[in-house]
Design a protein around this motif. Sequence first.
Motif, PDB file in Angstrom:
ATOM      1  N   GLY A 115      99.891 115.894   5.030  1.00 49.76           N
ATOM      2  CA  GLY A 115     101.030 115.620   5.899  1.00 49.76           C
ATOM      3  C   GLY A 115     102.326 115.548   5.112  1.00 49.76           C
ATOM      4  N   ASP A 116     103.389 116.094   5.660  1.00 48.92           N
ATOM      5  CA  ASP A 116     104.696 115.991   5.024  1.00 48.92           C
ATOM      6  C   ASP A 116     105.197 114.548   5.080  1.00 48.92           C
ATOM      7  OD1 ASP A 116     104.624 118.696   4.570  1.00 48.92           O
ATOM      8  OD2 ASP A 116     105.991 119.209   6.213  1.00 48.92           O
ATOM      9  N   VAL A 117     105.905 114.146   4.032  1.00 46.27           N
ATOM     10  CA  VAL A 117     106.520 112.817   3.979  1.00 46.27           C
ATOM     11  C   VAL A 117     108.032 113.009   3.937  1.00 46.27           C
ATOM     12  CG1 VAL A 117     106.710 110.665   2.684  1.00 46.27           C
ATOM     13  CG2 VAL A 117     104.507 111.882   2.763  1.00 46.27           C
ATOM     14  N   VAL A 118     108.737 112.464   4.921  1.00 45.17           N
ATOM     15  CA  VAL A 118     110.176 112.660   5.036  1.00 45.17           C
ATOM     16  C   VAL A 118     110.852 111.299   5.119  1.00 45.17           C
ATOM     17  CG1 VAL A 118     112.047 113.691   6.367  1.00 45.17           C
ATOM     18  CG2 VAL A 118     109.828 114.853   6.225  1.00 45.17           C
ATOM     19  N   VAL A 119     111.769 111.037   4.185  1.00 46.16           N
ATOM     20  CA  VAL A 119     112.455 109.748   4.128  1.00 46.16           C
ATOM     21  C   VAL A 119     113.958 109.979   4.146  1.00 46.16           C
ATOM     22  CG1 VAL A 119     112.770 107.622   2.815  1.00 46.16           C
ATOM     23  CG2 VAL A 119     110.546 108.786   2.794  1.00 46.16           C
ATOM     24  N   THR A 120     114.650 109.264   5.003  1.00 45.98           N
ATOM     25  CA  THR A 120     116.108 109.332   5.075  1.00 45.98           C
ATOM     26  C   THR A 120     116.690 108.001   4.613  1.00 45.98           C
ATOM     27  OG1 THR A 120     115.982 110.836   6.955  1.00 45.98           O
ATOM     28  CG2 THR A 120     118.089 109.745   6.567  1.00 45.98           C
ATOM     29  N   ASN A 136     110.368 103.876  -2.986  1.00 38.81           N
ATOM     30  CA  ASN A 136     109.317 104.515  -3.767  1.00 38.81           C
ATOM     31  C   ASN A 136     108.526 105.403  -2.811  1.00 38.81           C
ATOM     32  OD1 ASN A 136     110.142 102.894  -5.875  1.00 38.81           O
ATOM     33  ND2 ASN A 136     108.568 101.366  -5.543  1.00 38.81           N
ATOM     34  N   VAL A 137     108.418 106.683  -3.136  1.00 36.63           N
ATOM     35  CA  VAL A 137     107.821 107.640  -2.212  1.00 36.63           C
ATOM     36  C   VAL A 137     106.815 108.520  -2.946  1.00 36.63           C
ATOM     37  CG1 VAL A 137     108.282 109.439  -0.506  1.00 36.63           C
ATOM     38  CG2 VAL A 137     110.028 107.697  -0.969  1.00 36.63           C
ATOM     39  N   GLY A 138     105.595 108.688  -2.388  1.00 42.40           N
ATOM     40  CA  GLY A 138     104.593 109.533  -3.029  1.00 42.40           C
ATOM     41  C   GLY A 138     103.632 110.150  -2.032  1.00 42.40           C
ATOM     42  N   GLY A 139     102.972 111.222  -2.447  1.00 44.65           N
ATOM     43  CA  GLY A 139     101.997 111.877  -1.579  1.00 44.65           C
ATOM     44  C   GLY A 139     100.784 111.008  -1.309  1.00 44.65           C
ATOM     45  N   LEU A 140     100.375 110.209  -2.315  1.00 44.24           N
ATOM     46  CA  LEU A 140      99.302 109.225  -2.130  1.00 44.24           C
ATOM     47  C   LEU A 140      99.882 107.883  -1.714  1.00 44.24           C
ATOM     48  CD1 LEU A 140      96.354 108.143  -2.457  1.00 44.24           C
ATOM     49  CD2 LEU A 140      96.933 107.693  -4.863  1.00 44.24           C
ATOM     50  N   THR A 141     100.782 107.356  -2.540  1.00 46.74           N
ATOM     51  CA  THR A 141     101.357 106.044  -2.282  1.00 46.74           C
ATOM     52  C   THR A 141     102.756 105.943  -2.863  1.00 46.74           C
ATOM     53  OG1 THR A 141     101.023 103.649  -2.563  1.00 46.74           O
ATOM     54  CG2 THR A 141     100.339 105.066  -4.382  1.00 46.74           C
ATOM     55  N   GLY A 142     103.579 105.076  -2.261  1.00 40.95           N
ATOM     56  CA  GLY A 142     104.903 104.852  -2.804  1.00 40.95           C
ATOM     57  C   GLY A 142     104.863 104.134  -4.136  1.00 40.95           C
ATOM     58  N   ALA A 143     103.943 103.178  -4.288  1.00 41.47           N
ATOM     59  CA  ALA A 143     103.823 102.433  -5.531  1.00 41.47           C
ATOM     60  C   ALA A 143     102.392 101.932  -5.688  1.00 41.47           C
ATOM     61  CB  ALA A 143     104.797 101.259  -5.566  1.00 41.47           C
ATOM     62  N   GLY A 144     101.957 101.796  -6.954  1.00 42.29           N
ATOM     63  CA  GLY A 144     100.608 101.313  -7.212  1.00 42.29           C
ATOM     64  C   GLY A 144     100.463 100.792  -8.623  1.00 42.29           C
ATOM     65  N   GLY A 154     101.122 118.109   0.928  1.00 46.80           N
ATOM     66  CA  GLY A 154     102.263 117.911   1.815  1.00 46.80           C
ATOM     67  C   GLY A 154     103.577 117.945   1.050  1.00 46.80           C
ATOM     68  N   ASN A 155     104.624 118.425   1.691  1.00 46.77           N
ATOM     69  CA  ASN A 155     105.954 118.419   1.090  1.00 46.77           C
ATOM     70  C   ASN A 155     106.578 117.026   1.208  1.00 46.77           C
ATOM     71  OD1 ASN A 155     105.855 121.201   0.499  1.00 46.77           O
ATOM     72  ND2 ASN A 155     106.510 121.692   2.581  1.00 46.77           N
ATOM     73  N   ILE A 156     107.304 116.627   0.171  1.00 46.26           N
ATOM     74  CA  ILE A 156     107.947 115.315   0.152  1.00 46.26           C
ATOM     75  C   ILE A 156     109.457 115.532   0.080  1.00 46.26           C
ATOM     76  CG2 ILE A 156     108.193 113.148  -1.109  1.00 46.26           C
ATOM     77  CD1 ILE A 156     105.344 113.619  -2.152  1.00 46.26           C
ATOM     78  N   THR A 157     110.163 114.987   1.051  1.00 45.78           N
ATOM     79  CA  THR A 157     111.611 115.166   1.119  1.00 45.78           C
ATOM     80  C   THR A 157     112.283 113.811   1.278  1.00 45.78           C
ATOM     81  OG1 THR A 157     111.315 117.311   2.212  1.00 45.78           O
ATOM     82  CG2 THR A 157     113.498 116.309   2.327  1.00 45.78           C
ATOM     83  N   SER A 202     100.452 120.128  -4.995  1.00 46.82           N
ATOM     84  CA  SER A 202     101.026 121.452  -4.768  1.00 46.82           C
ATOM     85  C   SER A 202     102.141 121.400  -3.740  1.00 46.82           C
ATOM     86  CB  SER A 202      99.943 122.447  -4.316  1.00 46.82           C
ATOM     87  OG  SER A 202      99.316 122.010  -3.127  1.00 46.82           O
ATOM     88  N   GLY A 203     102.468 120.205  -3.282  1.00 50.95           N
ATOM     89  CA  GLY A 203     103.560 120.060  -2.335  1.00 50.95           C
ATOM     90  C   GLY A 203     104.908 120.135  -3.033  1.00 50.95           C
ATOM     91  N   ASN A 204     105.896 120.660  -2.356  1.00 51.45           N
ATOM     92  CA  ASN A 204     107.254 120.704  -2.893  1.00 51.45           C
ATOM     93  C   ASN A 204     107.916 119.335  -2.759  1.00 51.45           C
ATOM     94  OD1 ASN A 204     107.060 123.456  -3.475  1.00 51.45           O
ATOM     95  ND2 ASN A 204     107.701 124.017  -1.411  1.00 51.45           N
ATOM     96  N   ILE A 205     108.688 118.956  -3.773  1.00 52.12           N
ATOM     97  CA  ILE A 205     109.334 117.647  -3.789  1.00 52.12           C
ATOM     98  C   ILE A 205     110.838 117.842  -3.862  1.00 52.12           C
ATOM     99  CG2 ILE A 205     109.525 115.455  -5.005  1.00 52.12           C
ATOM    100  CD1 ILE A 205     106.727 116.017  -6.131  1.00 52.12           C
ATOM    101  N   THR A 206     111.549 117.228  -2.933  1.00 55.74           N
ATOM    102  CA  THR A 206     112.998 117.346  -2.881  1.00 55.74           C
ATOM    103  C   THR A 206     113.610 115.948  -2.827  1.00 55.74           C
ATOM    104  OG1 THR A 206     112.811 119.416  -1.635  1.00 55.74           O
ATOM    105  CG2 THR A 206     114.955 118.320  -1.626  1.00 55.74           C
ATOM    106  N   GLY A 207     114.500 115.655  -3.770  1.00 55.19           N
ATOM    107  CA  GLY A 207     115.150 114.358  -3.758  1.00 55.19           C
ATOM    108  C   GLY A 207     115.793 114.047  -5.093  1.00 55.19           C
ATOM    109  N   ALA A 208     116.697 113.071  -5.114  1.00 55.24           N
ATOM    110  CA  ALA A 208     117.355 112.643  -6.336  1.00 55.24           C
ATOM    111  C   ALA A 208     116.737 111.341  -6.816  1.00 55.24           C
ATOM    112  CB  ALA A 208     118.846 112.466  -6.089  1.00 55.24           C
ATOM    113  N   GLY A 209     117.038 110.975  -8.058  1.00 52.17           N
ATOM    114  CA  GLY A 209     116.464 109.773  -8.646  1.00 52.17           C
ATOM    115  C   GLY A 209     115.408 110.158  -9.657  1.00 52.17           C
ATOM    116  N   ASP A 210     114.411 109.274  -9.862  1.00 53.48           N
ATOM    117  CA  ASP A 210     113.295 109.568 -10.762  1.00 53.48           C
ATOM    118  C   ASP A 210     112.274 110.387  -9.992  1.00 53.48           C
ATOM    119  OD1 ASP A 210     114.390 107.956 -12.845  1.00 53.48           O
ATOM    120  OD2 ASP A 210     113.694 106.182 -11.766  1.00 53.48           O
ATOM    121  N   THR A 211     112.183 111.673 -10.299  1.00 56.29           N
ATOM    122  CA  THR A 211     111.345 112.582  -9.523  1.00 56.29           C
ATOM    123  C   THR A 211     110.380 113.321 -10.426  1.00 56.29           C
ATOM    124  OG1 THR A 211     113.179 112.907  -7.967  1.00 56.29           O
ATOM    125  CG2 THR A 211     111.371 114.483  -7.863  1.00 56.29           C
TER     126      THR A 211
END
Length: 206
Positions: free
Chosen positions: A78-83, A105-113, A125-128, A156-165
Amino acid sequence: IEGIIIGIVSGIVSEGLVKGKQYVGGITGYQNQPMTNITNKAKVLAHNYNTNDRGYIGGIAGYISGTNKTFKQIKNSGDVVVTCEPFQWHNYSGGISITTWACANVGGLTGAGGLTILEDIENTGNITVSEGDRGTQIGGIIGSGYPKSMKNIRNSGNITGAGDTGGIIGLATYSVNTTYSNKVDVVEYENIRNSGNVGGKSGTRS
């Protein structure tokens, strides 16, 4: 499925759409026990963050806790989309006011662990993350954290965003007396691959 799961989870498939604000995941917002044979196909949407309302957003779980707990045979498609929501912070010594976008904190599995054991984990999934910069961690698998061990990890998902990526971990927070290598005492990384559209495995190590 659940906001908080306190117990072992196995054999779950989630589909559809999940919306939230702070602890948001396709399966659970917060998880502190092992998970096995889990699939999320649901799209995860989260929005409206500021410095006083930090988010933990993941395709499977918003936040994963539990030293030495095992998470294996898990897939997120599933895609993860955060605004993010802009806010102003002030440099009180200089009287400067700056508008910025601290987010989550945003991740395909978890935001933090924490010091978990990860095996056979895949994110497709793509992460935006829109508008995130200072204080935002984005990873193909984990936004921020330091697993005790990782084996057969794929993004294999594409990751789009600023910060620590990073393709696998956005911000790798190291525990005391461990170093980053292929195999050191309590830390073992094996067969980790990122083929998504972002450079490297870890955005930042601290």
